[in-house]
Design a protein around this motif. Structure first.
Motif, PDB file in Angstrom:
ATOM      1  N   PHE A   1       0.823  -1.211   0.000  1.00  0.00           N
ATOM      2  CA  PHE A   1       0.000   0.000   0.000  1.00  0.00           C
ATOM      3  C   PHE A   1       0.861   1.269   0.000  1.00  0.00           C
ATOM      4  O   PHE A   1       0.549   2.258   0.674  1.00  0.00           O
ATOM      5  CB  PHE A   1      -0.959   0.021   1.208  1.00  0.00           C
ATOM      6  CG  PHE A   1      -1.771  -1.228   1.349  1.00  0.00           C
ATOM      7  CD1 PHE A   1      -2.768  -1.535   0.432  1.00  0.00           C
ATOM      8  CD2 PHE A   1      -1.527  -2.135   2.380  1.00  0.00           C
ATOM      9  CE1 PHE A   1      -3.515  -2.702   0.557  1.00  0.00           C
ATOM     10  CE2 PHE A   1      -2.261  -3.297   2.508  1.00  0.00           C
ATOM     11  CZ  PHE A   1      -3.252  -3.588   1.590  1.00  0.00           C
ATOM     12  N   LEU A   2       1.954   1.239  -0.744  1.00  0.00           N
ATOM     13  CA  LEU A   2       2.879   2.377  -0.752  1.00  0.00           C
ATOM     14  C   LEU A   2       2.141   3.656  -1.163  1.00  0.00           C
ATOM     15  O   LEU A   2       1.458   3.694  -2.183  1.00  0.00           O
ATOM     16  CB  LEU A   2       4.045   2.101  -1.706  1.00  0.00           C
ATOM     17  CG  LEU A   2       5.121   3.188  -1.739  1.00  0.00           C
ATOM     18  CD1 LEU A   2       5.775   3.359  -0.376  1.00  0.00           C
ATOM     19  CD2 LEU A   2       6.176   2.882  -2.805  1.00  0.00           C
ATOM     20  N   GLY A   3       2.303   4.680  -0.363  1.00  0.00           N
ATOM     21  CA  GLY A   3       1.665   5.965  -0.622  1.00  0.00           C
ATOM     22  C   GLY A   3       0.365   6.154   0.133  1.00  0.00           C
ATOM     23  O   GLY A   3      -0.136   7.277   0.210  1.00  0.00           O
ATOM     24  N   ASP A   4      -0.172   5.061   0.666  1.00  0.00           N
ATOM     25  CA  ASP A   4      -1.456   5.157   1.364  1.00  0.00           C
ATOM     26  C   ASP A   4      -1.260   5.170   2.883  1.00  0.00           C
ATOM     27  O   ASP A   4      -0.298   4.618   3.411  1.00  0.00           O
ATOM     28  CB  ASP A   4      -2.368   3.979   0.985  1.00  0.00           C
ATOM     29  CG  ASP A   4      -2.794   4.033  -0.469  1.00  0.00           C
ATOM     30  OD1 ASP A   4      -2.841   5.147  -1.018  1.00  0.00           O
ATOM     31  OD2 ASP A   4      -3.059   2.966  -1.046  1.00  0.00           O
ATOM     32  N   ASN A   5      -2.238   5.771   3.543  1.00  0.00           N
ATOM     33  CA  ASN A   5      -2.209   5.956   4.985  1.00  0.00           C
ATOM     34  C   ASN A   5      -2.736   4.688   5.673  1.00  0.00           C
ATOM     35  O   ASN A   5      -3.945   4.469   5.707  1.00  0.00           O
ATOM     36  CB  ASN A   5      -3.086   7.181   5.305  1.00  0.00           C
ATOM     37  CG  ASN A   5      -3.146   7.484   6.769  1.00  0.00           C
ATOM     38  OD1 ASN A   5      -2.468   6.865   7.575  1.00  0.00           O
ATOM     39  ND2 ASN A   5      -3.969   8.452   7.129  1.00  0.00           N
ATOM     40  N   VAL A   6      -1.827   3.877   6.185  1.00  0.00           N
ATOM     41  CA  VAL A   6      -2.211   2.634   6.875  1.00  0.00           C
ATOM     42  C   VAL A   6      -2.194   2.924   8.373  1.00  0.00           C
ATOM     43  O   VAL A   6      -1.144   2.912   9.000  1.00  0.00           O
ATOM     44  CB  VAL A   6      -1.244   1.486   6.519  1.00  0.00           C
ATOM     45  CG1 VAL A   6      -1.669   0.201   7.217  1.00  0.00           C
ATOM     46  CG2 VAL A   6      -1.177   1.287   5.014  1.00  0.00           C
ATOM     47  N   ASN A   7      -3.352   3.203   8.945  1.00  0.00           N
ATOM     48  CA  ASN A   7      -3.354   3.693  10.322  1.00  0.00           C
ATOM     49  C   ASN A   7      -3.704   2.617  11.346  1.00  0.00           C
ATOM     50  O   ASN A   7      -3.589   2.862  12.542  1.00  0.00           O
ATOM     51  CB  ASN A   7      -4.310   4.881  10.468  1.00  0.00           C
ATOM     52  CG  ASN A   7      -5.750   4.444  10.439  1.00  0.00           C
ATOM     53  OD1 ASN A   7      -6.192   3.867   9.455  1.00  0.00           O
ATOM     54  ND2 ASN A   7      -6.481   4.693  11.508  1.00  0.00           N
ATOM     55  N   MET A   8      -4.136   1.448  10.896  1.00  0.00           N
ATOM     56  CA  MET A   8      -4.419   0.385  11.862  1.00  0.00           C
ATOM     57  C   MET A   8      -4.154  -0.966  11.214  1.00  0.00           C
ATOM     58  O   MET A   8      -4.362  -1.149  10.012  1.00  0.00           O
ATOM     59  CB  MET A   8      -5.872   0.478  12.343  1.00  0.00           C
ATOM     60  CG  MET A   8      -6.291  -0.535  13.401  1.00  0.00           C
ATOM     61  SD  MET A   8      -5.128  -0.840  14.746  1.00  0.00           S
ATOM     62  CE  MET A   8      -4.974   0.775  15.490  1.00  0.00           C
ATOM     63  N   LEU A   9      -3.698  -1.899  12.046  1.00  0.00           N
ATOM     64  CA  LEU A   9      -3.346  -3.245  11.595  1.00  0.00           C
ATOM     65  C   LEU A   9      -3.892  -4.254  12.584  1.00  0.00           C
ATOM     66  O   LEU A   9      -4.091  -3.951  13.758  1.00  0.00           O
ATOM     67  CB  LEU A   9      -1.824  -3.425  11.578  1.00  0.00           C
ATOM     68  CG  LEU A   9      -1.005  -2.531  10.676  1.00  0.00           C
ATOM     69  CD1 LEU A   9       0.460  -2.672  11.050  1.00  0.00           C
ATOM     70  CD2 LEU A   9      -1.229  -2.936   9.232  1.00  0.00           C
ATOM     71  N   MET A  10      -4.089  -5.461  12.119  1.00  0.00           N
ATOM     72  CA  MET A  10      -4.400  -6.545  13.039  1.00  0.00           C
ATOM     73  C   MET A  10      -3.851  -7.842  12.479  1.00  0.00           C
ATOM     74  O   MET A  10      -4.061  -8.151  11.303  1.00  0.00           O
ATOM     75  CB  MET A  10      -5.908  -6.685  13.216  1.00  0.00           C
ATOM     76  CG  MET A  10      -6.272  -7.570  14.395  1.00  0.00           C
ATOM     77  SD  MET A  10      -7.995  -8.085  14.312  1.00  0.00           S
ATOM     78  CE  MET A  10      -7.765  -9.747  13.723  1.00  0.00           C
ATOM     79  N   HIS A  11      -3.125  -8.563  13.305  1.00  0.00           N
ATOM     80  CA  HIS A  11      -2.731  -9.923  12.970  1.00  0.00           C
ATOM     81  C   HIS A  11      -3.526 -10.853  13.867  1.00  0.00           C
ATOM     82  O   HIS A  11      -3.473 -10.745  15.099  1.00  0.00           O
ATOM     83  CB  HIS A  11      -1.234 -10.132  13.172  1.00  0.00           C
ATOM     84  CG  HIS A  11      -0.811 -11.533  12.887  1.00  0.00           C
ATOM     85  ND1 HIS A  11      -0.655 -12.476  13.869  1.00  0.00           N
ATOM     86  CD2 HIS A  11      -0.545 -12.163  11.720  1.00  0.00           C
ATOM     87  CE1 HIS A  11      -0.302 -13.627  13.325  1.00  0.00           C
ATOM     88  NE2 HIS A  11      -0.226 -13.466  12.020  1.00  0.00           N
TER      89      HIS A  11
END
Lengths: 103, 372
Positions: free
Chosen positions: B30-40
């Motif tokens: 997702f290069l360039g995009d705002n990744v503000n939350m993750l979950m594994h």
């Protein structure tokens, strides 16, 4: 009646044409569409009928135009960002753009 | 020790891998995009990335193969006509409510082992959503949304109130405790059917004195629960550090921690509820490290004493802040990682005593999550 897809000039003049910013094409497929509609809401509704995923990229949860999306109808900025009642003519050219803010 | 973690940033998702004793960036999605939350999801290995696109809204992508391939799934959507309170700062004569529209997925947590495919999402503005199918569909938890107290919530850090912490009780998956900026700490004991406002002892200095102890307007920056001792909880609050030993019902403020008790993030040791780490800043009005020196504070006795850990961290002209989701500990308790507001990424493999810089040049870091 819903009309979708590329068309000859004469046919195209019978329904509005909707084009999308290249920024949007980074995220999903959204080719130019020729669709019927007398208002922006009707026209976009027909676009979304063909491409449901596109809806949430352009409209927010309450159906308003997203804060950082702007739409031109025949070079005029859309006025009614809430209900999308702006009139659309059969020969209208509609451009869905990103605002310069919000990136 | 975990050998993989993920970093969500203003400009993409970074996957870090450990090999030959060092951590390296393996790839960027997702290069360039705002990744503000993750979950594994430890239950099935699925990975989730929440994007807050500047122009086109919030999106959620999921991967069943550790990020090799991604598919976009559904995001929470507020019902037609849903509104939030305009908050205490609304101007005279302005509407008392405003339309609710998803701004961010601010928390994403798996349900319990007995709730396969369940995901909880906390959102801005102020919504809790539940998916029972790995994010294919979402439902607003109306029992909380319909509480009249919700209309008093207001933004903390963001313009609108947001649910940023979701703690599922490892003893009972129906027992879920959440925290809201600014809306305090709430719990359900029946998987979201009913809710109770907790938080006796929390203190909001930013409010007039008579309202400072109102639990419904508290600004917990992050709430964490000890996995092995779930009644023990910690909060890094806007006002300082608080600890509970009764599941969040009552809280004790921990004061006199050097160099400061102000901050956003907290980690608790999964196997020792007395041990917790914080990353302090000066104070609310000046959100930079004290004396421009980055330190981690650690207690091993439930907050009675703290030590400042600084080995390997920059000790001059450092202005990095660790946001609330930018600090994580792995399940084996050996590894801590923190990512900062100015793109610094540090890892410690000995409980915070020593830190190694992985990069100083990443985009602004919003969250870090261990993969396995």
């Amino acid at each position: 009646m819903l009309v979708v897809g590329s068309a000859s000039l004469n046919e195209r003049n019978s329904v509005p044409r909707v084009a999308f910013t290249p920024h949007l094409k980074r995220h999903l497929d959204c080719p130019i569409q020729d669709v019927s509609g007398r208002t922006l809401a009707e026209t976009l509704g027909n676009v979304f009928a063909e491409n449901p995923q596109l809806r949430s990229y352009i409209l927010d949860d309450q159906g308003s135009l997203r804060q950082h999306v702007v739409i031109f109808i025949d070079d005029q900025v859309v006025q009614d960002r809430g209900k999308l009642s702006d009139a659309v003519l059969p020969a209208s050219e509609i451009y869905v753009m990103q605002a310069l803010s919000g990136g | 020790m975990s050998d993989q973690f993920y970093v969500g940033t203003r400009k993409g998702l970074f996957t870090l891998k450990r090999g030959n004793g060092t951590w390296e960036i393996e790839k960027v999605d997702f290069l360039g995009d705002n990744v503000n939350m993750l979950m594994h999801d430890r239950r099935d290995g699925w990975l989730y990335s929440a994007l807050a696109l500047g122009h086109f809204g919030v999106k959620l992508h999921r991967s069943s193969d550790q990020g090799k391939t991604w598919e976009e799934c559904a995001v929470p959507v507020y019902p037609e006509g849903a509104v939030i309170g305009a908050g205490p700062f609304a101007e005279e004569g302005m509407p008392k409510t405003q339309p609710a529209s998803l701004k961010e997925i601010w928390a994403l947590e798996p349900g319990g082992p007995d709730q396969p495919e369940w995901l909880w999402a906390g959102t801005i503005p102020g919504g809790l959503f539940l998916s029972k199918d790995r994010g294919s569909t979402w439902e607003l938890v109306e029992s909380l949304w319909d509480r009249e107290e919700r209309m008093e919530w207001f933004g903390g850090g963001k313009d609108e109130p947001g649910i940023h912490s979701i703690c599922v009780d490892p003893r009972d998956s129906k027992h879920v405790t959440i925290a809201i900026s600014c809306g305090g700490v709430w719990e359900t004991r029946d998987a979201g059917e009913n809710w109770t406002l907790l938080g006796e002892g929390l203190r909001a200095e930013f409010m007039p004195p008579n309202l400072a102890n109102n639990p419904n307007i508290q600004d917990p920056h992050l709430l964490v629960r000890c996995e092995s001792d779930p009644d023990k909880m910690w909060i890094q609050h806007h006002n300082g550090i608080f600890r509970s030993i009764d599941g969040g019902k009552t809280w004790t403020e921990i004061e006199n921690v050097q160099p400061s008790t102000f901050g956003f993030a907290v980690c608790v040791h999964p196997n020792d509820a007395e041990t917790a780490w914080f990353v302090p800043g000066v104070k609310d009005e000046c959100r930079v490290p004290v004396d421009a020196k980055l330190v981690v504070t650690k207690t091993t006795d439930g907050g009675q004493t703290f030590e400042s850990l600084r080995s390997g961290l920059p000790q001059e002209h450092c202005y990095d802040i660790v946001f609330r989701h930018g600090f994580a500990i792995d399940s084996t308790c050996e590894c801590l990682v923190m990512g900062t507001s100015t793109g610094g990424l540090w890892v410690s493999e000995n409980g915070g005593a020593d830190w190694t810089c992985i990069s100083n040049t990443l985009p602004q870091i919003y969250c870090v999550k261990f993969g396995r």
